[in-house]
Design a protein around this motif. Structure first.
Motif, mmCIF file in Angstrom:
data_model
loop_
_atom_site.group_PDB
_atom_site.id
_atom_site.type_symbol
_atom_site.label_atom_id
_atom_site.label_comp_id
_atom_site.label_asym_id
_atom_site.label_seq_id
_atom_site.Cartn_x
_atom_site.Cartn_y
_atom_site.Cartn_z
ATOM 1 N N THR A 63 101.592 -2.491 68.002
ATOM 2 C CA THR A 63 101.623 -1.045 67.734
ATOM 3 C C THR A 63 103.060 -0.531 67.768
ATOM 4 O O THR A 63 103.746 -0.662 68.780
ATOM 5 C CB THR A 63 100.815 -0.283 68.805
ATOM 6 N N ALA A 68 105.087 2.287 68.286
ATOM 7 C CA ALA A 68 104.811 3.605 68.855
ATOM 8 C C ALA A 68 105.954 4.592 68.656
ATOM 9 O O ALA A 68 105.726 5.787 68.539
ATOM 10 C CB ALA A 68 104.489 3.472 70.342
ATOM 11 N N PRO A 126 101.651 16.024 68.286
ATOM 12 C CA PRO A 126 100.239 15.727 68.509
ATOM 13 C C PRO A 126 100.052 14.518 69.420
ATOM 14 O O PRO A 126 100.951 13.703 69.590
ATOM 15 C CB PRO A 126 99.686 15.449 67.114
ATOM 16 N N SER A 127 98.871 14.418 69.995
ATOM 17 C CA SER A 127 98.564 13.318 70.902
ATOM 18 C C SER A 127 98.764 11.971 70.216
ATOM 19 O O SER A 127 98.397 11.794 69.058
ATOM 20 C CB SER A 127 97.119 13.465 71.367
ATOM 21 N N GLY A 128 99.375 11.048 70.942
ATOM 22 C CA GLY A 128 99.563 9.698 70.406
ATOM 23 C C GLY A 128 100.770 9.540 69.515
ATOM 24 O O GLY A 128 100.944 8.509 68.875
ATOM 25 N N CYS A 129 101.644 10.568 69.470
ATOM 26 C CA CYS A 129 102.776 10.487 68.552
ATOM 27 C C CYS A 129 103.977 9.805 69.182
ATOM 28 O O CYS A 129 105.025 9.696 68.558
ATOM 29 C CB CYS A 129 103.157 11.881 68.073
ATOM 30 N N GLY A 130 103.862 9.361 70.419
ATOM 31 C CA GLY A 130 104.940 8.569 71.003
ATOM 32 C C GLY A 130 105.836 9.300 71.986
ATOM 33 O O GLY A 130 106.868 8.764 72.393
ATOM 34 N N GLU A 157 104.324 15.971 80.872
ATOM 35 C CA GLU A 157 103.242 16.951 81.028
ATOM 36 C C GLU A 157 103.022 17.307 82.496
ATOM 37 O O GLU A 157 101.916 17.159 83.016
ATOM 38 C CB GLU A 157 101.943 16.400 80.430
ATOM 39 N N HIS A 191 102.275 19.730 75.944
ATOM 40 C CA HIS A 191 101.358 20.090 74.861
ATOM 41 C C HIS A 191 101.253 21.592 74.716
ATOM 42 O O HIS A 191 100.559 22.086 73.830
ATOM 43 C CB HIS A 191 99.962 19.532 75.155
HETATM 44 N N1 LIG Z 1 99.599 0.916 77.242
HETATM 45 C C1 LIG Z 1 99.507 0.941 75.908
HETATM 46 N N2 LIG Z 1 99.102 -0.156 75.241
HETATM 47 C C2 LIG Z 1 99.004 -0.146 73.886
HETATM 48 N N3 LIG Z 1 99.271 0.913 73.132
HETATM 49 C C3 LIG Z 1 99.667 2.040 73.739
HETATM 50 C C4 LIG Z 1 99.806 2.107 75.154
HETATM 51 N N4 LIG Z 1 100.215 3.360 75.486
HETATM 52 C C5 LIG Z 1 100.318 4.020 74.333
HETATM 53 N N5 LIG Z 1 99.997 3.247 73.279
HETATM 54 C C6 LIG Z 1 100.014 3.650 71.860
HETATM 55 O O1 LIG Z 1 101.298 4.078 71.531
HETATM 56 C C7 LIG Z 1 101.250 5.256 70.761
HETATM 57 C C8 LIG Z 1 102.059 6.350 71.418
HETATM 58 O O2 LIG Z 1 101.487 6.657 72.681
HETATM 59 P P1 LIG Z 1 102.116 7.713 73.678
HETATM 60 O O3 LIG Z 1 101.408 7.582 74.972
HETATM 61 O O4 LIG Z 1 103.574 7.568 73.690
HETATM 62 O O5 LIG Z 1 101.708 9.085 72.973
HETATM 63 P P2 LIG Z 1 101.897 10.564 73.491
HETATM 64 O O6 LIG Z 1 102.654 11.272 72.440
HETATM 65 O O7 LIG Z 1 102.457 10.579 74.852
HETATM 66 O O8 LIG Z 1 100.408 11.093 73.512
HETATM 67 P P3 LIG Z 1 99.739 12.142 74.490
HETATM 68 O O9 LIG Z 1 100.232 13.457 74.061
HETATM 69 O O10 LIG Z 1 98.285 11.981 74.223
HETATM 70 O O11 LIG Z 1 100.129 11.784 75.882
HETATM 71 C C9 LIG Z 1 99.786 5.589 70.588
HETATM 72 O O12 LIG Z 1 99.380 5.149 69.327
HETATM 73 C C10 LIG Z 1 99.102 4.822 71.661
HETATM 74 O O13 LIG Z 1 97.821 4.414 71.226
#
Ligand SMILES: Nc1ncnc2c1ncn2[C@@H]1O[C@H](COP(=O)(O)OP(=O)(O)OP(=O)(O)O)[C@@H](O)[C@H]1O
Ligand SMILES: [Mg+2]
Lengths: 259, 280
Positions: free
Chosen positions: A26, A28, A47-51, A181, A212
């Motif tokens: 992945t 990220a 957005p959620s999951g954007c890294g 957060e 968020h």
């Molecule tokens: N421990 C992990 N193992 C595998 N993939 C991961 C892991 N943590 C995050 N990811 C992937 O990496 C990408 C970015 O995740 P990240 O946690 O940085 O997002 P985020 O912006 O902090 O989201 P949120 O706002 O929901 O906290 C996502 O696609 C997630 O599925």
């Protein structure tokens, strides 16, 4: 209580150059470059999951806790590349502290010992009464706990626990404070206090805040970075990002069309 | 429809109550048997004395109780560092090939009947030393204690929330210090429980002691000599042809039951105390 616009450009504390991060396959974080100014608040939104969390964790190499995670690129803290093999992650984390989404005080230590945990757990002296009081005052918690410093941190409310975690992070005198957060488990009143606190702390610390809550980003930060699907879509003065974004995606996000 | 559901509910509740009753009957009758036959002989003289020859009045299991404590203590000195250490290792880095190998060995060891562990201790300790000893008994007990200790420690350490580890590492505490001073410290209540349960289990064993520590009619605190134990004394009383010794076997059994019961209670308190406060 809007952030005063930054009159003069401040010095850069952390300079991120073409950072990529992966979890296994992945991808990220994708080629992110960002300058993080000294003694100012940088908000990361998207957005959620954007890294955002992944990016944040690369700044003090907490991403290394996951064996599958790796990062490439350059992260310069005062000009020194953190990701090069020469920097010791243990030393680095004393300079770049972190506050987590959920309050995580050490349940086996008293409130007092939680504040100076950075010294105690390292078997160092230095965690004296003055340190405890100073950090608790900085974290705006002193008046609420000064009469029960020996009590368990679990007897505190969630908001108080989070401020205790901030006091604990401040005690080791970091230069940078990363917050992922930090208000997500808090009620509106505790959140407002936390925002005030962030405002005071930026006099002395460089703060990177993932949130968020767009109003929170607008209220507390000087610079805002908008992440989208692992990329840095846009970064700039907070005022500009919220009132006059250059990118369509940013505009859609900050006006609530998606996300 | 509603009536049928309520009838079914009632029937199932009744069946469950019945099952509980059936399970309790043997337990209650066992307790009753031991208490009713053992209590009359359970005098201070019995608990503090040492065995008397057949026909002589009096006699007791005091030296056996001391011997049991001696051997359990020695066994703990061996088993706790190994078992708890292995458990911590398994929880912290046990996902590699070495961890899998250790887990496999521990599982196999846990399945070995205790009398076989006695034979192992006999071969490894008694034969080289040339005679029976408390050390040999302790080695057999330690073999018995290590697997459950390692397993329970691993589970309790794994229960510690990862966020605490992160909090510690983010303060610039090295990983090994974090393991010991945050993770293991937080799991300590559970580990204490596991230790007490392992001790209780070892204290109740007879088979591994029969040809390791053997028995001793006298008081003994020297680890290199044959040593009496409460369980072996009970065994000897019980298989003897004498009425008075049978009575002493019952009293000894009651004493053992109380000892093990107290250890179990302590274990429960340790668990409630620390774990209750430890995670929320
Ligand atoms: N421990 C992990 N193992 C595998 N993939 C991961 C892991 N943590 C995050 N990811 C992937 O990496 C990408 C970015 O995740 P990240 O946690 O940085 O997002 P985020 O912006 O902090 O989201 P949120 O706002 O929901 O906290 C996502 O696609 C997630 O599925
Ligand atoms: Mg996140």
């Amino acid at each position: 209580m809007s952030a005063a616009p930054q009159a003069s450009p401040t010095a850069t504390k952390i300079s991120v150059e073409r950072l990529d991060a992966w979890y296994g396959a992945t991808h990220a974080v994708r080629g992110v470059s960002l300058e993080i100014p000294d003694r100012a608040v940088t908000a990361l939104i998207g957005p959620s999951g954007c890294g955002k969390s992944t990016f944040l964790r690369c700044l003090n190499r907490m991403h290394e806790l996951l064996p599958s995670a790796r990062a490439e690129g350059r992260v310069l803290l005062d000009g020194e590349d953190l990701l090069s093999g020469e920097v010791d992650p243990v030393d680095l984390r004393r300079r770049v502290g972190m506050v987590f989404q959920r309050p995580n005080p050490f349940p086996t230590l008293s409130i007092r010992d939680n504040v100076i945990a950075g010294f105690k757990l390292n078997g160092m002296r230095g965690g004296r009464a003055e340190t405890v009081e100073r950090c608790l005052r900085q974290a705006a918690l002193w008046d609420e706990v000064k009469d029960r410093l020996g009590a368990s941190p679990l007897s505190l409310s969630g908001g108080q626990q989070q401020r205790l975690c901030i006091a604990r992070a401040l005690a080791v005198e970091p230069e940078v404070l990363l917050m992922d957060e930090p208000a997500s488990a808090l009620d509106p009143i505790a959140t407002a206090r936390l925002e005030e606190l962030i405002h005071e702390l930026k006099e002395r610390y460089t703060i990177v805040l993932v949130t968020h809550n767009l109003q929170q980003a607008a209220r507390t930060s000087d610079q805002t970075a908008f992440f989208y699907m692992g990329e840095l879509a846009e970064a700039g003065r907070t005022e500009q990002i919220f009132t006059n974004p250059r990118e369509r995606r940013t505009e859609d996000y900050v006006t609530g069309k998606f996300g | 429809m509603r009536l049928r559901r309520r009838l079914a509910d009632l029937a199932m509740t009744g069946l469950c109550a019945l099952a509980v009753g059936v399970a309790l009957v043997p337990l209650a009758s066992l307790l009753w048997l031991v208490v009713s036959r053992g209590l009359p002989g359970l005098t201070p003289a019995f608990l503090l004395g040492r065995p008397a020859p057949v026909g002589d009045p009096g006699g007791g299991v005091g030296n056996g109780i001391v011997g049991t404590f001696l051997m359990v203590g020695l066994a703990s000195l061996l088993a706790v560092p190994i078992g708890v250490g292995a458990g911590i290792f398994l929880a912290e880095e046990g996902d590699g090939p070495l961890g899998r190998a250790i887990r496999f060995v521990a599982e196999v060891l846990a399945c070995v009947p205790s009398i076989v562990l006695g034979i192992v201790a006999y071969a490894v300790v008694v034969i080289p030393m040339g005679h029976f000893s408390a050390i040999a008994g302790a080695v057999a007990m330690a073999l018995l204690m290590v697997p459950p200790l390692a397993r329970a420690t691993e589970e309790f350490v794994r229960l510690v929330p990862g966020t605490l580890r992160e909090a510690s590492l983010a303060l610039g505490v090295p990983a090994w210090r974090t393991s010991l001073r945050v993770v293991v410290r937080t799991a300590l209540g559970g580990i204490t429980t596991a230790m007490l349960l392992a001790v209780a289990r070892a204290a109740g064993e007879t088979a591994p002691l029969l040809f390791t520590s053997l028995n001793n009619q006298y008081w003994n605190l020297r680890p290199d000599l044959p040593t009496a134990s409460l369980t072996v004394q009970i065994f000897n009383f019980a298989i003897s042809p004498y009425e008075s010794w049978h009575a002493q076997a019952w009293s000894g059994a009651l004493a053992l039951l109380l000892l093990v019961g107290v250890l179990n209670l302590l274990a429960r308190f340790a668990a409630r105390d620390r774990l209750g406060g430890g995670s929320r």
